[in-house]
Motif scaffolding. Structure first.
Motif, PDB file in Angstrom:
ATOM      1  N   LEU A 113       0.690  -1.263  -0.059  1.00 59.03           N
ATOM      2  CA  LEU A 113      -0.069   0.128  -0.042  1.00 59.03           C
ATOM      3  C   LEU A 113       0.834   1.234   0.081  1.00 59.03           C
ATOM      4  CD1 LEU A 113      -2.778  -0.986   2.578  1.00 59.03           C
ATOM      5  CD2 LEU A 113      -3.141  -0.880  -0.218  1.00 59.03           C
ATOM      6  N   LEU A 114       2.126   1.062   0.821  1.00 58.48           N
ATOM      7  CA  LEU A 114       2.931   2.360   0.652  1.00 58.48           C
ATOM      8  C   LEU A 114       3.461   2.718  -0.946  1.00 58.48           C
ATOM      9  CD1 LEU A 114       5.024   4.282   1.892  1.00 58.48           C
ATOM     10  CD2 LEU A 114       6.633   2.549   2.003  1.00 58.48           C
ATOM     11  N   PHE A 115       3.690   1.513  -1.632  1.00 61.65           N
ATOM     12  CA  PHE A 115       4.416   1.593  -3.070  1.00 61.65           C
ATOM     13  C   PHE A 115       3.020   2.126  -3.881  1.00 61.65           C
ATOM     14  CE2 PHE A 115       7.416  -1.672  -1.883  1.00 61.65           C
ATOM     15  CZ  PHE A 115       8.446  -0.691  -1.866  1.00 61.65           C
ATOM     16  N   GLY A 116       1.710   1.826  -3.455  1.00 58.43           N
ATOM     17  CA  GLY A 116       0.701   2.124  -4.046  1.00 58.43           C
ATOM     18  C   GLY A 116       0.330   3.783  -3.730  1.00 58.43           C
ATOM     19  N   LEU A 117       0.821   4.278  -2.633  1.00 58.20           N
ATOM     20  CA  LEU A 117       0.704   5.737  -2.429  1.00 58.20           C
ATOM     21  C   LEU A 117       1.645   6.478  -3.111  1.00 58.20           C
ATOM     22  CD1 LEU A 117       0.112   5.805   1.403  1.00 58.20           C
ATOM     23  CD2 LEU A 117      -1.534   6.506  -0.334  1.00 58.20           C
ATOM     24  N   ILE A 118       2.855   5.733  -3.487  1.00 59.50           N
ATOM     25  CA  ILE A 118       4.078   6.415  -3.979  1.00 59.50           C
ATOM     26  C   ILE A 118       3.780   6.787  -5.555  1.00 59.50           C
ATOM     27  CG2 ILE A 118       6.495   6.268  -4.953  1.00 59.50           C
ATOM     28  CD1 ILE A 118       6.867   5.296  -1.940  1.00 59.50           C
ATOM     29  N   ALA A 119       3.011   5.504  -6.138  1.00 61.05           N
ATOM     30  CA  ALA A 119       2.631   5.559  -7.531  1.00 61.05           C
ATOM     31  C   ALA A 119       1.445   6.596  -7.681  1.00 61.05           C
ATOM     32  CB  ALA A 119       2.204   3.987  -7.766  1.00 61.05           C
ATOM     33  N   TRP A 120       0.523   6.658  -6.517  1.00 60.60           N
ATOM     34  CA  TRP A 120      -0.505   7.708  -6.766  1.00 60.60           C
ATOM     35  C   TRP A 120      -0.063   9.017  -6.985  1.00 60.60           C
ATOM     36  CZ3 TRP A 120      -5.605   8.763  -7.128  1.00 60.60           C
ATOM     37  CH2 TRP A 120      -6.096  10.049  -6.660  1.00 60.60           C
ATOM     38  N   ASN A 121       1.039   9.324  -6.097  1.00 56.10           N
ATOM     39  CA  ASN A 121       1.622  10.611  -5.882  1.00 56.10           C
ATOM     40  C   ASN A 121       2.361  10.952  -7.201  1.00 56.10           C
ATOM     41  OD1 ASN A 121       0.900  11.346  -3.479  1.00 56.10           O
ATOM     42  ND2 ASN A 121       2.844  10.989  -2.610  1.00 56.10           N
ATOM     43  N   ALA A 122       2.975  10.150  -7.731  1.00 52.98           N
ATOM     44  CA  ALA A 122       3.602  10.297  -9.184  1.00 52.98           C
ATOM     45  C   ALA A 122       2.598  10.446 -10.332  1.00 52.98           C
ATOM     46  CB  ALA A 122       4.400   8.954  -9.622  1.00 52.98           C
ATOM     47  N   LEU A 123       1.511   9.759 -10.356  1.00 54.02           N
ATOM     48  CA  LEU A 123       0.394   9.920 -11.330  1.00 54.02           C
ATOM     49  C   LEU A 123      -0.279  11.030 -11.113  1.00 54.02           C
ATOM     50  CD1 LEU A 123      -0.876   6.063 -11.496  1.00 54.02           C
ATOM     51  CD2 LEU A 123       0.480   7.455 -13.135  1.00 54.02           C
ATOM     52  N   ILE A 124      -0.637  11.585  -9.865  1.00 51.61           N
ATOM     53  CA  ILE A 124      -1.567  12.678  -9.865  1.00 51.61           C
ATOM     54  C   ILE A 124      -0.813  14.048  -9.794  1.00 51.61           C
ATOM     55  CG2 ILE A 124      -1.361  12.711  -7.094  1.00 51.61           C
ATOM     56  CD1 ILE A 124      -4.745  12.772  -9.418  1.00 51.61           C
ATOM     57  N   ARG A 125       0.621  13.892  -9.846  1.00 50.60           N
ATOM     58  CA  ARG A 125       1.405  15.289  -9.549  1.00 50.60           C
ATOM     59  C   ARG A 125       1.305  15.970 -10.701  1.00 50.60           C
ATOM     60  NH1 ARG A 125       5.503  15.962  -6.028  1.00 50.60           N
ATOM     61  NH2 ARG A 125       5.583  13.728  -5.875  1.00 50.60           N
ATOM     62  N   VAL A 161      -1.579  16.201 -12.665  1.00 47.57           N
ATOM     63  CA  VAL A 161      -2.915  16.355 -12.912  1.00 47.57           C
ATOM     64  C   VAL A 161      -3.505  17.300 -11.842  1.00 47.57           C
ATOM     65  CG1 VAL A 161      -5.246  15.522 -13.262  1.00 47.57           C
ATOM     66  CG2 VAL A 161      -3.395  14.266 -14.232  1.00 47.57           C
ATOM     67  N   ALA A 162      -3.507  16.880 -10.760  1.00 48.96           N
ATOM     68  CA  ALA A 162      -3.868  17.759  -9.475  1.00 48.96           C
ATOM     69  C   ALA A 162      -2.854  17.794  -8.499  1.00 48.96           C
ATOM     70  CB  ALA A 162      -5.213  17.263  -9.080  1.00 48.96           C
ATOM     71  N   PRO A 163      -1.970  18.847  -8.500  1.00 46.73           N
ATOM     72  CA  PRO A 163      -0.767  18.862  -7.496  1.00 46.73           C
ATOM     73  C   PRO A 163      -1.329  19.050  -6.185  1.00 46.73           C
ATOM     74  CG  PRO A 163      -0.529  20.321  -9.476  1.00 46.73           C
ATOM     75  CD  PRO A 163      -1.815  19.702  -9.695  1.00 46.73           C
ATOM     76  N   SER A 164      -2.694  19.607  -5.907  1.00 47.76           N
ATOM     77  CA  SER A 164      -3.069  19.855  -4.591  1.00 47.76           C
ATOM     78  C   SER A 164      -3.233  18.538  -3.835  1.00 47.76           C
ATOM     79  CB  SER A 164      -4.256  20.854  -4.576  1.00 47.76           C
ATOM     80  OG  SER A 164      -5.267  19.980  -5.275  1.00 47.76           O
TER      81      SER A 164
END
Length: 137
Positions: A57-69, A71-74
């Motif tokens: 789940l931590l790696f999933g959060l890191i991937a989420w941050n990379a993908l969303i950075r 599109v929606a930096p907030s």
């Protein structure tokens, strides 16, 4: 030498957003752990160090941050927020796993099951454990 991020206050780790994400990921962690431990009979998701489910789940959060950075930096989680979420998942991962639930049920009920008049366990320990916790028949 110039300080990095001079004049910028650090973002707090415990925010409403990080708490909400952690609370939303706890059921996901529990389902992953139960599916792996009981149904698949595979590697214990919460038995190793570090717990595999929390790390995934931590790696999933890191991937989420990379993908969303882009599109929606907030919506990007800060380092402290991500670490807080991982810490919560790390601690919680022991609850649905064999590490706690597997032994807890047996240990709570064993004193009533093995109680005899000779060892008087029911008299010694019975008043410490509520009646609703253990079977009585």
């Amino acid at each position: 030498m110039r300080q990095r991020n001079a004049g910028v206050a650090p973002r707090p780790a415990v925010t409403v957003r990080s708490g909400t994400v952690a609370l939303l990921l706890i059921p996901v962690l529990c389902v992953l752990t139960q599916l792996s431990d009981i149904r698949a009979g595979a590697t214990p998701m919460a038995g190793g160090f570090p717990p595999l489910a929390a790390s995934l789940l931590l790696f999933g959060l890191i991937a989420w941050n990379a993908l969303i950075r882009r599109v929606a930096p907030s919506l990007v989680l800060g380092r402290a927020e991500t670490l807080f979420i991982y810490a919560v998942l790390f601690v919680v991962s022991g609850v649905p796993a064999r590490g706690l639930a597997y032994f807890l049920i047996g240990n709570i009920t064993a004193f009533r099951y093995y109680a005899t008049p000779a060892n008087a366990w029911d008299d010694l320990f019975g008043h410490y454990v509520p009646a609703w916790v253990t079977p009585d028949d």
